[in-house]
Write a protein that holds these residues in place. Sequence first.
Motif, PDB file in Angstrom:
ATOM      1  N   ILE A 195       1.317   2.465  -3.049  1.00  9.72           N
ATOM      2  CA  ILE A 195       0.360   1.728  -2.808  1.00  9.72           C
ATOM      3  C   ILE A 195       0.973   0.467  -1.592  1.00  9.72           C
ATOM      4  O   ILE A 195       0.148   0.132  -0.836  1.00  9.72           O
ATOM      5  N   ASP A 196       2.201   0.371  -1.481  1.00  2.85           N
ATOM      6  CA  ASP A 196       2.699  -0.431  -0.255  1.00  2.85           C
ATOM      7  C   ASP A 196       2.450   0.384   0.792  1.00  2.85           C
ATOM      8  O   ASP A 196       2.259  -0.186   2.086  1.00  2.85           O
ATOM      9  N   GLY A 197       2.403   1.599   0.740  1.00  2.00           N
ATOM     10  CA  GLY A 197       2.247   2.486   2.159  1.00  2.00           C
ATOM     11  C   GLY A 197       0.821   2.228   2.530  1.00  2.00           C
ATOM     12  O   GLY A 197       0.572   1.935   3.862  1.00  2.00           O
ATOM     13  N   TYR A 198      -0.192   2.114   1.632  1.00  2.73           N
ATOM     14  CA  TYR A 198      -1.479   2.001   1.863  1.00  2.73           C
ATOM     15  C   TYR A 198      -1.824   0.580   2.318  1.00  2.73           C
ATOM     16  O   TYR A 198      -2.468   0.431   3.297  1.00  2.73           O
ATOM     17  N   CYS A 199      -1.125  -0.196   1.660  1.00  2.00           N
ATOM     18  CA  CYS A 199      -1.168  -1.682   2.230  1.00  2.00           C
ATOM     19  C   CYS A 199      -0.635  -1.958   3.466  1.00  2.00           C
ATOM     20  O   CYS A 199      -1.324  -2.637   4.471  1.00  2.00           O
ATOM     21  N   LYS A 200       0.443  -1.373   3.765  1.00  2.00           N
ATOM     22  CA  LYS A 200       0.984  -1.243   5.409  1.00  2.00           C
ATOM     23  C   LYS A 200       0.031  -0.822   6.117  1.00  2.00           C
ATOM     24  O   LYS A 200       0.159  -1.208   7.512  1.00  2.00           O
ATOM     25  N   SER A 201      -0.757   0.183   5.683  1.00  2.00           N
ATOM     26  CA  SER A 201      -1.730   0.683   6.853  1.00  2.00           C
ATOM     27  C   SER A 201      -3.030   0.012   6.560  1.00  2.00           C
ATOM     28  O   SER A 201      -4.018   0.737   7.241  1.00  2.00           O
TER      29      SER A 201
ATOM     30  N   THR B 173       4.428  -4.265  -6.897  1.00  4.78           N
ATOM     31  CA  THR B 173       3.191  -3.748  -6.686  1.00  4.78           C
ATOM     32  C   THR B 173       2.178  -4.776  -6.247  1.00  4.78           C
ATOM     33  O   THR B 173       1.555  -4.711  -5.152  1.00  4.78           O
ATOM     34  N   TYR B 174       2.216  -5.971  -7.100  1.00  2.00           N
ATOM     35  CA  TYR B 174       1.457  -7.080  -6.521  1.00  2.00           C
ATOM     36  C   TYR B 174       1.684  -7.613  -5.233  1.00  2.00           C
ATOM     37  O   TYR B 174       0.759  -8.002  -4.326  1.00  2.00           O
ATOM     38  N   ASN B 175       3.071  -7.645  -4.932  1.00  2.65           N
ATOM     39  CA  ASN B 175       3.507  -8.339  -3.814  1.00  2.65           C
ATOM     40  C   ASN B 175       2.771  -7.597  -2.335  1.00  2.65           C
ATOM     41  O   ASN B 175       2.577  -8.139  -1.460  1.00  2.65           O
ATOM     42  N   SER B 176       2.785  -6.007  -2.673  1.00  2.68           N
ATOM     43  CA  SER B 176       2.191  -5.488  -1.643  1.00  2.68           C
ATOM     44  C   SER B 176       0.857  -5.824  -1.243  1.00  2.68           C
ATOM     45  O   SER B 176       0.470  -5.944   0.215  1.00  2.68           O
ATOM     46  N   LEU B 177       0.002  -5.972  -2.376  1.00  2.00           N
ATOM     47  CA  LEU B 177      -1.195  -6.327  -1.964  1.00  2.00           C
ATOM     48  C   LEU B 177      -1.566  -7.746  -1.704  1.00  2.00           C
ATOM     49  O   LEU B 177      -2.326  -7.834  -0.703  1.00  2.00           O
TER      50      LEU B 177
END
Length: 830
Positions: free
Chosen positions: A270-276, A300-304
Amino acid sequence: MFLCLANAKKRLPLLSSFPFSSSSSIDRITTKLRPFPDYSPRKPTINDADLVRDLTTALKQRRSEPLRRILAPFAQRFRPDHLLWAFSYLRSDLPLAFSLLHWCRSRRHPIPAEALAIAAHLSVASRNLEFARQLLREGLQSHSRFVEQVIYTYKHWCSNPYVFDLLFRAFVDAGRLSESRSLFFHLLSYGITISTDSCNALLSHLAVDEIQAAFTEFPESGLRWNVVSYNILIHSLCQVRKLEEAHGFLVKMEDKDGVLPDVITYSTLIDGYCKSGELQEALKLLSEMSSKGLNPNSFTYNSLITLLCNDGNVVEAERLFMQMLSYGIAPDAAVYTSLINGYSKKGNLFAMHRLFTEMKTAGHAPDAVTYTVLISGLCSNGKMLEANEMFVEMLSKGLTPDEVTYSTLIAGYCKEGKMEKAFHLHNEMLHGGLLPNVVTYTTLCDGLCKQGQVEAANELLHEMCGKGLVLNVCTFNSLINGLCKAGNMDQAVKIMRDMEAAGLAPDIYTYTTLMDAYCKSDDMDQARLLLKEMLDKGLQPNVVTFNVLMNGFCGLGMLEDGKMLLKWMLEKNIRPNATTYNTLMKHYSIDKNMKAASETYKGMLALGLIPDENTYNILITGHCKSRNMKEACYYYSEMVSKGFNLRKSSYNALIKLLFRKKKLQEATRLFEEMRAMKFVADKEVYSIFIDVNYNEKNVQAVLELCDEVVEKCYVSDHFPATFVYAIPFTSFETTHPTYHCFRLKKNNFLPEEDNIASIIESVEPGFFHFNTGLVIFQSLQNHNGSIHYAFVIEKLGCQHHIETSKCREVAFLLKINYDETIIFFICKFL
DNA sequence: GTAGGGTTAG
């Protein structure tokens, strides 16, 4: 000479002796297993045997006595290799064996590899794993063939295979990764397989391609990867933005390998997708994990939340935060910090402080990162005093600022042009044992460039290279920008070509910077060529690139091209911003084409763009210049209602228009407001109010305004007050007679003939018609010794003497009508 | 042995 680019390109350290070829390991597995060797220690001489026997007996019998006293009689004859035989005697009494080892080491005897290996085996056997780890580390450090010794002594002394896990870990901890890999395969030949946990330790140190190679190669020996291994692999793939592959492993681990993904697996992807920036994919995974019974956590939430904040959507980020709370997921300092950062980047310092307070109230102690975010927010909003206070508060809480904190503060001072303070902080960090990083240097370099000190910036970068730091694309872009602003286009382009040649690709910033410079030097052809080159390379221009071009076209009066550009942008689905429209409107307004400006404004609103302070100021000044008082006042009241402020030029324009339209009361109110806002009015505006006050016989106000205008408009760095004896004040072209204001600043000093010359020199040429002998200063001495100043209005042939012996300061206001005669002058005694 | 938050350029 500008920077040599030899070390510009960042290279990852290559593990050259680390060829993951899968065929070799298959060969190994099919090879027959090797037995561990039998241990046969060297035979001691009779003397050595006696010494060791006596020594160990003494140790056992006198164990309550201090070790040094027991061993003193043996000290002269004891050699480190005696340890080997002593260990045999002390095998059943390990504390004594280890004490002897410590004693031997304390006498600075190098411990033989064999002894260290044996001691490690004994430690493992007695479950003293930490000590075993230390011994193995020492063995690896001090002996080149240590592994062989561990294998050689294994069967006799230990036979616990965990010792090899520890040995493997010791290699990994020492960064000797290729040796750890060799060990892995070497041990296979003895039938030993390193544990998955220890292999994970290796994985976490490898580059992504090496991890992938290991992933296929290691299991051929029977190793089974676990969820941690997959998490490391997926994380690594995410870091190099190979999201599809990473996602593939998430599927494969469960389907093919039967390893169930956990919260970390999902959070990582999820973080990977968020960073992209792929919010939708991330949200899909969020619901997928929930459906599998895996509960998202604060990671999890923090990445979003971070992604939403980076997209400028702080409101949605805070909504997600509330959702997280409603699900009973406890936030932590990181989540608060992300939200605080989101608001600070939006310039919403109020919300930033609100969350900071909330965070503390909720019992989450802000850490160094939180403070850095706060400092950054204050710095980028020009609140350096508060930023510094925050820094002090951080220190007072016992938190340690790091390179990032310092770089943030340094960037704040650079932005204000306070390079001395910036370098002071740089020195402070050095004293604190922190090494400035490439960002710190880039920041300083940029600051110097913005002060026009490109050479100094270049030197700084050389210093940086000398410290082994590698310049990145930002660093080069700063330097290129500095060169452009210094008008050195050739050198700027050369740097870009050099960085390209060195394998560091120019990016959209590089191109936009250079295009901007060409636009500003009216070279639209070069700008266009660069745009083409950039497009050919597949670099997508963004809104800033277009704004730069827009500014270029409009600046050259090519407003039709500007309009076309806007159309092209919209076609390319690049959303213009307020700046895009402001540029067009500004130039329509310069052309006095307020009709087109208004249409542009409507287009902006139609697109749902929010006008900013600039938009209103442009419209107001434009309408003022076109003498459209109604429109100007309309936009003025609208901007006030939105909490925006007039800038200096808008105040001046609006005041002049109001005065012209006989709205004296409104004009006066704005003039007062503008001065309260610490803006400096035009000389022309001052003249209006000096005249108004003069007509109202308000001499005191006239003099105050004269003083103010001299202070604000004439006294500058070039004309410090103490050195400027006479400053002419003149202004506008109107029907008003011209005012001349002289302010004589005296520190018990009276101009001599020579000083009069310097007064004359300091006067703006063209105004003070000295050559024609219009106004002359004279200092005259009275018969009683007091000194007078004199104005000699030669043209009129009359003289005005003013007694100054009792004055510290004299201000004069002369009102002269050149065409007629002198009308009056006022002098003010302080 | 594995995941999240902070600094630089147009």
